[in-house]
Write a protein that holds these residues in place. Sequence first.
Motif, mmCIF file in Angstrom:
data_model
loop_
_atom_site.group_PDB
_atom_site.id
_atom_site.type_symbol
_atom_site.label_atom_id
_atom_site.label_comp_id
_atom_site.label_asym_id
_atom_site.label_seq_id
_atom_site.Cartn_x
_atom_site.Cartn_y
_atom_site.Cartn_z
ATOM 1 N N GLY A 1 53.038 35.631 48.936
ATOM 2 C CA GLY A 1 51.448 36.686 49.487
ATOM 3 C C GLY A 1 50.618 36.592 48.214
ATOM 4 N N ASN A 2 50.663 36.280 46.434
ATOM 5 C CA ASN A 2 49.459 36.233 46.153
ATOM 6 C C ASN A 2 48.541 34.874 46.036
ATOM 7 N N ILE A 3 49.657 33.804 46.906
ATOM 8 C CA ILE A 3 49.341 32.865 46.184
ATOM 9 C C ILE A 3 48.436 32.509 47.540
ATOM 10 N N SER B 1 36.357 37.686 41.380
ATOM 11 C CA SER B 1 37.264 38.241 42.173
ATOM 12 C C SER B 1 37.767 36.252 42.332
ATOM 13 N N ILE B 2 37.421 35.317 42.989
ATOM 14 C CA ILE B 2 38.155 34.052 42.101
ATOM 15 C C ILE B 2 38.562 33.851 41.000
ATOM 16 N N GLY B 3 38.444 33.935 39.805
ATOM 17 C CA GLY B 3 38.671 33.915 38.408
ATOM 18 C C GLY B 3 39.998 34.955 38.484
ATOM 19 N N SER B 4 39.574 36.514 38.923
ATOM 20 C CA SER B 4 40.963 36.745 38.887
ATOM 21 C C SER B 4 42.658 36.722 39.515
ATOM 22 N N THR B 5 42.171 36.388 41.120
ATOM 23 C CA THR B 5 43.221 36.387 41.992
ATOM 24 C C THR B 5 43.892 34.535 41.646
ATOM 25 N N ALA C 1 49.494 43.073 50.683
ATOM 26 C CA ALA C 1 49.848 43.366 51.743
ATOM 27 C C ALA C 1 50.848 41.967 52.848
ATOM 28 N N PHE C 2 50.262 40.987 52.840
ATOM 29 C CA PHE C 2 50.758 40.090 52.727
ATOM 30 C C PHE C 2 52.163 39.919 51.669
ATOM 31 N N GLY C 3 51.723 40.199 50.476
ATOM 32 C CA GLY C 3 53.284 40.064 49.808
ATOM 33 C C GLY C 3 54.518 40.694 50.003
ATOM 34 N N VAL C 4 54.220 41.586 50.998
ATOM 35 C CA VAL C 4 55.893 42.719 52.034
ATOM 36 C C VAL C 4 55.960 41.631 52.986
#
Length: 463
Positions: A370-372, A173-177, A360-363
């Motif tokens: 949001g991704n960051i 999860s860490i690597g992909s995000t 959701a946060f990107g919206v």
Amino acid sequence: MLLPIVQTINAYLSDYVLVILLILVGLWYTIRTGFIQIRCFGEGLRSVFGNLSLNGKKHEKGMSSFQALATAIAAQVGTGNIVGASGAILTGGPGAIFWMWVIAFFGMATIYAEAVLAQKTRVHSRKNHIQGGPVYYITTAFKGAFGRFLAGFFAVAIILALGFFGCMVQSNSIGSTMQTAFGIPSWVMGIILVVVCAIIFIGGMERLAYVTEKIVPIMAGVFLAGGLIVLIMRIKYVPYTIATIFKYAFKPQAIIGGGFGMAIKTAISQGAKRGLFSNEAGMGSTPHAHAQANVKTPHEQGVVAIIGVFIDTFVVLTLNALVIISTLYTPGGILANGFTGSEVNAAGETIAKTNLAQTAFGVAFGTTFGNIFVAVCLLFFAFSTVLSWNMFGRINVIYLFGHKSVIVYQIISLVFIFLGTLASNDLVWELSDMFNQLMVIPNSIALFALTGLVLHGAHTPSN
């Protein structure tokens, strides 16, 4: 070949065994303790926040009560809060969040019992190190071969579930995000994680306590601040959001499809499964942390443990769920796989991967920020979870094989952490889920058997 077998086992465990055991144990201790999660909630808050410090003293053995709680919360508040809530909403509909609340309410009584038993049955190993957790109260409940079998079964399950496969899932999860948000290659994050984790692992309990007591308040504060900003921006949707959770808790077929019976079973089982992975009450993981606390009586750490579940589920996870629903739901309908809506039409691929949090946060914040934001939060969440889970696994490795085996365990753990950032597959996730759920069985059996020790030993001095 192996994947469908594991998936079948997981479906049976989550739909039947897990729901029944978690609710029964939680209901049992809620009644037998006279609703301890309500009666002593204020006491727990005072214990946690009355003497809050991010610079706890170094202890010759064990940890302070807050350090133990921080270590427990570090394990609880991980990808389960972000990905878990997303998965529950996608599979079980918004109503699954309601059932997560129900499971968590009863789980607060369960985790009280776990913390009390961890304190009562802990032992002092060589160099006066504290060893405590389910294997010790399982063998207290059942003497002889049966007790050793149950404890051994639990120990193997937790080493595989958390120490190996679980840490692999977290690092993935860490690597992909981080790659999505910053363009950092996953394998680079893998090397960084291995180096940092190795330094902390070598430092033992003291270094782990030092790190978690600082990371946990910061990571929770940042995520809560971001979530509250989103809810303020989406304030007109918040009443609808809350109503949606309650509405589809009892009318899940409108979202999931099929008959009422199958839909309600799916919503409840998803709430139980994701709730377990989020707050870990009844799973037998966090007692390892609560056993380390230097408190006068087990009851003191029991009420602190209650606050851990509250923070995990009713604060962090709920905030994430409200953000997801308030940004991706509109009064006109709900998006793909249960959702529809123009605001997220371009996010179909992301949503299909249950990455609802970043969407959701990107919206609200814009796609890039949001991704960051989610990537940074997930980095803290998952990293702290890796640290705590490694400790839980190490305690059980020592129980099975002795102190000399720790170095081998740590090397294997670091390999799994690195491999997780390279690639992850459905089998790894399913195996992690399966062993997580299998841990509940011996732990629950011991919790029922030791009811008397919980009720009558909570106020006697800790071992």
